[in-house]
Design a protein around this motif. Sequence first.
Motif, PDB file in Angstrom:
ATOM      1  N   SER A 302       6.274  18.354 -25.885  1.00  0.00           N
ATOM      2  CA  SER A 302       5.795  19.286 -24.869  1.00  0.00           C
ATOM      3  C   SER A 302       4.718  18.554 -24.076  1.00  0.00           C
ATOM      4  CB  SER A 302       5.234  20.563 -25.508  1.00  0.00           C
ATOM      5  OG  SER A 302       4.150  20.253 -26.383  1.00  0.00           O
ATOM      6  N   TRP A 303       4.197  19.202 -23.048  1.00  0.00           N
ATOM      7  CA  TRP A 303       3.212  18.564 -22.188  1.00  0.00           C
ATOM      8  C   TRP A 303       2.030  19.492 -21.979  1.00  0.00           C
ATOM      9  CZ3 TRP A 303       3.945  13.566 -20.386  1.00  0.00           C
ATOM     10  CH2 TRP A 303       5.220  13.042 -20.573  1.00  0.00           C
ATOM     11  N   ILE A 304       0.825  18.933 -21.965  1.00  0.00           N
ATOM     12  CA  ILE A 304      -0.385  19.723 -21.742  1.00  0.00           C
ATOM     13  C   ILE A 304      -1.006  19.344 -20.399  1.00  0.00           C
ATOM     14  CG2 ILE A 304      -0.917  20.110 -24.169  1.00  0.00           C
ATOM     15  CD1 ILE A 304      -2.916  17.756 -23.960  1.00  0.00           C
ATOM     16  N   GLY A 362      13.979  16.378 -20.483  1.00  0.00           N
ATOM     17  CA  GLY A 362      14.786  17.546 -20.789  1.00  0.00           C
ATOM     18  C   GLY A 362      15.570  18.024 -19.580  1.00  0.00           C
ATOM     19  N   ALA A 363      16.522  18.909 -19.828  1.00  0.00           N
ATOM     20  CA  ALA A 363      17.369  19.434 -18.750  1.00  0.00           C
ATOM     21  C   ALA A 363      16.557  20.189 -17.710  1.00  0.00           C
ATOM     22  CB  ALA A 363      18.454  20.331 -19.331  1.00  0.00           C
ATOM     23  N   ASN A 364      15.443  20.773 -18.135  1.00  0.00           N
ATOM     24  CA  ASN A 364      14.582  21.543 -17.214  1.00  0.00           C
ATOM     25  C   ASN A 364      13.219  20.875 -17.072  1.00  0.00           C
ATOM     26  OD1 ASN A 364      16.670  23.578 -17.188  1.00  0.00           O
ATOM     27  ND2 ASN A 364      15.870  24.340 -19.136  1.00  0.00           N
ATOM     28  N   ALA A 368       9.217  25.693 -15.481  1.00  0.00           N
ATOM     29  CA  ALA A 368       8.588  26.687 -16.342  1.00  0.00           C
ATOM     30  C   ALA A 368       9.369  26.920 -17.633  1.00  0.00           C
ATOM     31  CB  ALA A 368       8.424  28.005 -15.587  1.00  0.00           C
ATOM     32  N   ASN A 369      10.676  26.732 -17.588  1.00  0.00           N
ATOM     33  CA  ASN A 369      11.512  26.978 -18.764  1.00  0.00           C
ATOM     34  C   ASN A 369      11.883  25.697 -19.499  1.00  0.00           C
ATOM     35  OD1 ASN A 369      13.164  25.977 -16.753  1.00  0.00           O
ATOM     36  ND2 ASN A 369      14.937  27.258 -17.315  1.00  0.00           N
ATOM     37  N   GLU A 370      11.116  24.626 -19.346  1.00  0.00           N
ATOM     38  CA  GLU A 370      11.502  23.364 -19.966  1.00  0.00           C
ATOM     39  C   GLU A 370      11.479  23.420 -21.483  1.00  0.00           C
ATOM     40  OE1 GLU A 370       9.108  19.988 -19.023  1.00  0.00           O
ATOM     41  OE2 GLU A 370       7.221  20.953 -19.530  1.00  0.00           O
ATOM     42  N   ALA A 371      10.745  24.354 -22.070  1.00  0.00           N
ATOM     43  CA  ALA A 371      10.709  24.475 -23.535  1.00  0.00           C
ATOM     44  C   ALA A 371      12.076  24.848 -24.107  1.00  0.00           C
ATOM     45  CB  ALA A 371       9.668  25.494 -23.955  1.00  0.00           C
TER      46      ALA A 371
END
Length: 469
Positions: A302-304, A362-364, A368-371
Amino acid sequence: MRQFSKTSRRSFLKKSGIATVGFMGLYQFVQSGSFAGGVMDNIGYGALQPDPEGILNLPKGFSYKIISKAGQPMSDGLLVPGSPDGMGTFSGENGRVLIVRNHEISPDDLEKGAFGKENELYSKVSTDLLYETGKGQLPGLGGTTTMVYDPKTGEVEDEFLSLAGTVRNCAGGVTPWNSWLTCEESTVTSGSYDGKLDLNHGYVFEVPALADRQLHKAIPIKEMGRFNHEAVAVDPKTSIVYLTEDRGDGLFYRFIPNEPGKLYRGGKLQALVVSGEKSRDTRNWSDLEVPKFPKNQSMAVSWIDLDDIDAPEDDLRHRGAEQGAACFARGEGIWFGDGELYFACTNGGEISAGQVFRYTPGANEGQANEAEAPGTLELFAEPNDKEILKSCDNVAIAPWGDLLLCEDDKHPFVVGITPAGEYYKLAENVGFRTEFAGGVFSPDGSTYFVNIQGAGLTLAITGPWNNNA
């Protein structure tokens, strides 16, 4: 020479299953001692042949030519700067190749600067175009030069200063919109060098890839953060920029621009976090009392968001780590392939000999929905054998998929890794006790350009590349 189209390239991503198995098998071979001289005998282009000139050993059928040397006059009346480092190549007119080259020079290293040993040529440039003038006494001597190279003749037809007034331009990266991002590997501040510097440093600058023989205004992209920058890679699908940091406790960053291809219009700087972990140390140093980062295992990330990114205290990485960002051992060269990128960490690994990581967006990615479909990080290579790889620095992916690494060592090699995970030696510096830097292919894959940094040389290597494709 065979031409390699985008559709014909064998990417690491397309062969990710083979590559992972290959590296796992490779590690077993290393442990059992099944290598001769640290590399597989039948991989790559064969044994390196002694160079009669005593400069560069290459495989049979390959040759090199010195195309640029520090201190020689350029087309604009200035001198070729020393300490050549990261480079990018672009297609020019009539088959020419445009090469934009960094120079990792500090402000007080006048003998390596473009303006002469006493800055006697400084009056030839417009100071309005420089980022740091150093009160006219100690201008930033880093920056970039641009070369116009004719592959048919093997000659540089034009060479000029294209960005100046910066400090220690180490690596960088090409953009899909035909420019070069050049990075300062320095965080010196205003007032440094006995008060002669006027400005803070540690930024990324953009240089257009043009054969216009002119110096372009140096404007820092401050929203990409102020830290000890090394290299960048741009995802052509999203325009997201990924950045490495040359620190023993550095982070891995990404910059999401507000407008694709328009970096000066701002964006968001973030740091990578290994998902599910409060913090993660990827360095794998033997004296660290933390769990080892696993090899050949894709880890979701994930990214912060980062704040106060101008970091007047040079503490951006520390604050990021406190928020859970992963720690890396001197992030260096980075290169984007077909849907994935690779970056080197110079002194990572159990014996501090180097690591290579693979990041797959990732695909996104960046949305906002990259998780829902996060990117993944993999420790792709960590041989822990200096006969195989040591102090990997600049990275480039060949048009046919091999990964080429420049070693930062007094006896360096250019090391290749095939998509199947096999190592080979492409070149050996036997003439100078200084690192290779900036290795990059011409757009058509026919020429590999590389610098011998301490000697101030840029070389063009040609040969039967298609034999390994």
